[in-house]
Design a protein around this motif. Structure first.
Motif, PDB file in Angstrom:
ATOM      1  N   ILE A 113      -0.535  -3.477   9.945  1.00 45.48           N
ATOM      2  CA  ILE A 113       0.671  -4.311   9.839  1.00 45.48           C
ATOM      3  C   ILE A 113       0.301  -5.790   9.821  1.00 45.48           C
ATOM      4  CG2 ILE A 113       2.697  -5.082  11.150  1.00 45.48           C
ATOM      5  CD1 ILE A 113       3.164  -2.123  11.874  1.00 45.48           C
ATOM      6  N   GLN A 114      -0.621  -6.188  10.677  1.00 43.01           N
ATOM      7  CA  GLN A 114      -1.004  -7.606  10.706  1.00 43.01           C
ATOM      8  C   GLN A 114      -1.785  -7.992   9.451  1.00 43.01           C
ATOM      9  OE1 GLN A 114       0.586  -9.228  12.887  1.00 43.01           O
ATOM     10  NE2 GLN A 114       1.191  -7.429  14.094  1.00 43.01           N
ATOM     11  N   ARG A 115      -2.600  -7.072   8.890  1.00 43.84           N
ATOM     12  CA  ARG A 115      -3.302  -7.357   7.631  1.00 43.84           C
ATOM     13  C   ARG A 115      -2.311  -7.534   6.488  1.00 43.84           C
ATOM     14  NH1 ARG A 115      -7.195  -3.465   9.394  1.00 43.84           N
ATOM     15  NH2 ARG A 115      -6.150  -1.839   8.180  1.00 43.84           N
ATOM     16  N   ASP A 116      -1.256  -6.719   6.504  1.00 45.34           N
ATOM     17  CA  ASP A 116      -0.255  -6.769   5.428  1.00 45.34           C
ATOM     18  C   ASP A 116       0.665  -7.981   5.540  1.00 45.34           C
ATOM     19  OD1 ASP A 116      -1.185  -4.448   4.289  1.00 45.34           O
ATOM     20  OD2 ASP A 116       0.377  -3.154   5.133  1.00 45.34           O
ATOM     21  N   TYR A 117       0.776  -8.552   6.750  1.00 49.70           N
ATOM     22  CA  TYR A 117       1.765  -9.600   6.974  1.00 49.70           C
ATOM     23  C   TYR A 117       1.425 -10.885   6.221  1.00 49.70           C
ATOM     24  CZ  TYR A 117       4.280 -13.446   9.103  1.00 49.70           C
ATOM     25  OH  TYR A 117       5.039 -14.575   9.285  1.00 49.70           O
ATOM     26  N   SER A 118       2.444 -11.435   5.597  1.00 48.77           N
ATOM     27  CA  SER A 118       2.363 -12.760   4.999  1.00 48.77           C
ATOM     28  C   SER A 118       3.697 -13.442   5.226  1.00 48.77           C
ATOM     29  CB  SER A 118       2.070 -12.653   3.495  1.00 48.77           C
ATOM     30  OG  SER A 118       2.161 -13.928   2.880  1.00 48.77           O
ATOM     31  N   ALA A 119       3.646 -14.712   5.591  1.00 53.43           N
ATOM     32  CA  ALA A 119       4.884 -15.441   5.887  1.00 53.43           C
ATOM     33  C   ALA A 119       5.663 -15.782   4.626  1.00 53.43           C
ATOM     34  CB  ALA A 119       4.563 -16.716   6.667  1.00 53.43           C
ATOM     35  N   GLU A 120       4.985 -15.938   3.524  1.00 58.77           N
ATOM     36  CA  GLU A 120       5.625 -16.397   2.289  1.00 58.77           C
ATOM     37  C   GLU A 120       6.720 -15.443   1.783  1.00 58.77           C
ATOM     38  OE1 GLU A 120       6.325 -19.174  -0.608  1.00 58.77           O
ATOM     39  OE2 GLU A 120       4.653 -19.390   0.781  1.00 58.77           O
ATOM     40  N   PRO A 121       6.469 -14.136   1.682  1.00 61.59           N
ATOM     41  CA  PRO A 121       7.493 -13.240   1.128  1.00 61.59           C
ATOM     42  C   PRO A 121       8.776 -13.164   1.942  1.00 61.59           C
ATOM     43  CG  PRO A 121       5.341 -12.176   1.104  1.00 61.59           C
ATOM     44  CD  PRO A 121       5.206 -13.411   1.932  1.00 61.59           C
TER      45      PRO A 121
END
Length: 532
Positions: A490-498
């Motif tokens: 989950i943390q690897r997949d996380y991005s703030a932009e989307p």
């Protein structure tokens, strides 16, 4: 026909049920890459000012104007039907649309008011949307299976009868995931429902059609269900309100289930709305109809007026020991806890002592039949398991003895949780609804923050806390130590932009059967947040 042909015909039938005058003209249709379509009703020119006024008025005020005869149900219902039709074209949120029937019923109720001088019931003339699994005579309840297409219900769910007798207008049913057991609303019949606030993100599941419709403005109050987070997750993904009630407070009999007969963890239904006031309105009105007289599993507990203590003791669950909330959710939780402290409430930390075992118990109970319930609904048309349902395809059936042992384990965990709650002397637990604000399609990977409270059967409110994601603040954790493999992913997949600009919901959990109190405490939290 193949399942693909069945699905295609069903989707076309749904499209054909939208009146031609409500089809969005090509020159007004938002481009496919336009993320936020919630602005469409007000900015497109496709709606009149009167239609916008009607659909933006909260349900409490609508009912007052309907009861007085100042506004007609026909006009209100038509406006909501049109808005729901447009919402579907932009988000794929509906599974059934019966707009002519709804408008005809609205006309009958307007005439009833003229003749009798009083409303038919407490929901007189109010349009209410319902999730796909509620049976309504003459319409499908497919719960995402091709084998259940063109199998119209021959009876109403108990709640449907209650709403109709109370004067409500039912005008559409909303999309769900296959068997209602996926945290995103996607199935092989209708496809995927998207989030009207950002169409590249999920509206959640399994009540994701409802959340999309309400967030768009096509419904003031909708009804969903929850067996592992299916009300709270979609409310969080779209920034609206809901309550997962204690079992027995609202009628749930005669509804369709993807896991029919599974009662180790009980499904409940509840309202979804843009405001907490409307959630309370629905809850108090439904319980006020004495649903225990028609649903044998409903408890004869009238809706109680409560006044929460001036100073609450709230335990904050910062993580559940399995998955760390993503940065915007952690920030929202920390900021809300600080605001509550400043407002004079006592904040303590809540340890996730039983959470891992509770979640493991829930997971085993869902697949205890070896996936047979889902398989038997797929087989008639040769429909395949969706990839999100792989756990059901791989499951091994539990024997009766093993199932009984699992239920003993559940009971021990419930007792342990209650004892710890009592020893701490807390009023409520404040925690994430999900690790995400919302997430890109296909990436929803964890329902642990909601599912444990289904096993415990605790009432829980999902509410927007006033925080929105900010890419400049909510960057990924620089040196994260994962709590589990799921956490790491989950943390690897996380991005703030989307997820930029998306609202963040939190969850307030109360004692079992104290649903009124947890709603009242949520209002206290909202006031503390607003005044800070």
């Amino acid at each position: 026909m193949s399942w693909e042909e069945i699905a295609e015909k069903k989707r076309q039938a749904l499209k054909n049920s939208i009146p031609s005058q409500w089809i969005i003209p090509d020159d007004l249709l938002p481009p496919a890459d336009q993320a936020d379509v919630t602005t469409f009703p007000r900015e497109s020119g496709f709606f009149t000012e009167r239609e916008l006024e009607l659909t933006s008025t909260n349900a409490t005020d609508l009912l007052k104007k309907l009861a007085s005869g100042e506004w007609t149900s026909t006009e209100i219902t038509t406006a909501f039907c049109k808005t729901a039709a447009v919402a579907h074209q932009l988000t794929n949120c509906l599974s059934e649309a019966f707009f002519p029937l709804a408008i005809s019923r609205a006309q009958e109720l307007d005439e009833y008011l003229k003749v009798h001088g009083k409303p038919k019931g407490p929901f007189h003339g109010l349009p209410i949307s319902i999730k796909d699994n509620f049976n309504y005579k003459g319409f499908d309840s497919t719960v995402g299976f091709a084998s259940l297409v063109n199998e119209p219900a021959t009876y109403n769910s108990t709640l449907v009868d209650l709403l109709l007798s109370a004067g409500a207008i039912l005008y559409c049913k909303t999309n769900v995931p296959t068997a209602m057991m996926i945290a995103e609303s996607v199935n092989n019949v209708y496809g995927r429902t998207v989030n009207p606030r950002n169409r590249s993100l999920t509206s959640g599941g399994s009540s994701g059609g409802e959340s999309a419709l309400i967030a768009f403005g096509g419904s003031r109050i909708g009804v969903g269900t929850d067996i592992g987070g299916s009300l709270r997750i979609p409310a969080a993904c779209t920034g609206i309100f809901t309550i997962r009630p204690s079992f027995g407070r609202f009628p749930n009999s005669m509804t369709r289930s993807g896991l029919a007969g599974q009662e180790a963890v009980l499904s409940v239904n509840g309202p979804m709305a843009k405001t907490l006031e409307e959630v309370v309105l629905w809850a108090s009105t439904v319980v006020g109809q004495a649903p225990w007289l028609t649903d044998p599993k409903c408890l004869p507990i009238p809706w109680r007026k409560v006044s929460p203590k001036g100073k609450l003791k709230i335990a904050v669950l910062y993580n559940d020991g399995i998955v760390t909330p993503t940065p915007p959710v952690s920030r929202a939780l920390n900021e809300t806890a600080e605001k509550l402290k400043r407002a004079g409430h006592e904040i303590v930390t809540w340890a996730p002592t039983e959470h891992k075992d509770l979640l493991g118990t829930l997971s085993r109970m869902f697949v205890a039949d070896g996936g047979k319930s889902v398989q038997k609904l797929l087989e008639p048309t040769g429909e395949p398991f969706r990839p999100e349902m792989q756990a059901y395809a791989d499951a091994t059936e539990l024997g009766v003895y093993d199932m009984w042992q699992l239920q003993l384990k559940r009971n021990e965990l419930c007792k342990s949780y209650l004892d710890r709650w009592n020893a701490a002397g807390i009023d409520a637990v404040l925690c994430p609804v999900t690790p995400y604000s919302t997430v890109e399609h296909g990436k929803f990977a964890y329902v642990g923050y909601t599912g444990v409270f289904n096993v415990l059967d605790y009432p829980a409110v999902s509410f927007p806390c006033g925080v929105t994601t900010d890419k400049d603040i909510d960057a990924p954790y620089p040196e994260h130590k994962p709590l589990s493999d799921t956490d790491a992913q989950i943390q690897r997949d996380y991005s703030a932009e989307p997820v930029q600009g998306m609202p963040v919901n939190l969850q307030l959990v109360g004692r079992r059967l104290e649903d009124e109190n947890v709603l009242a405490m949520t209002e206290v939290i909202l006031k503390a947040v607003a005044s800070s």
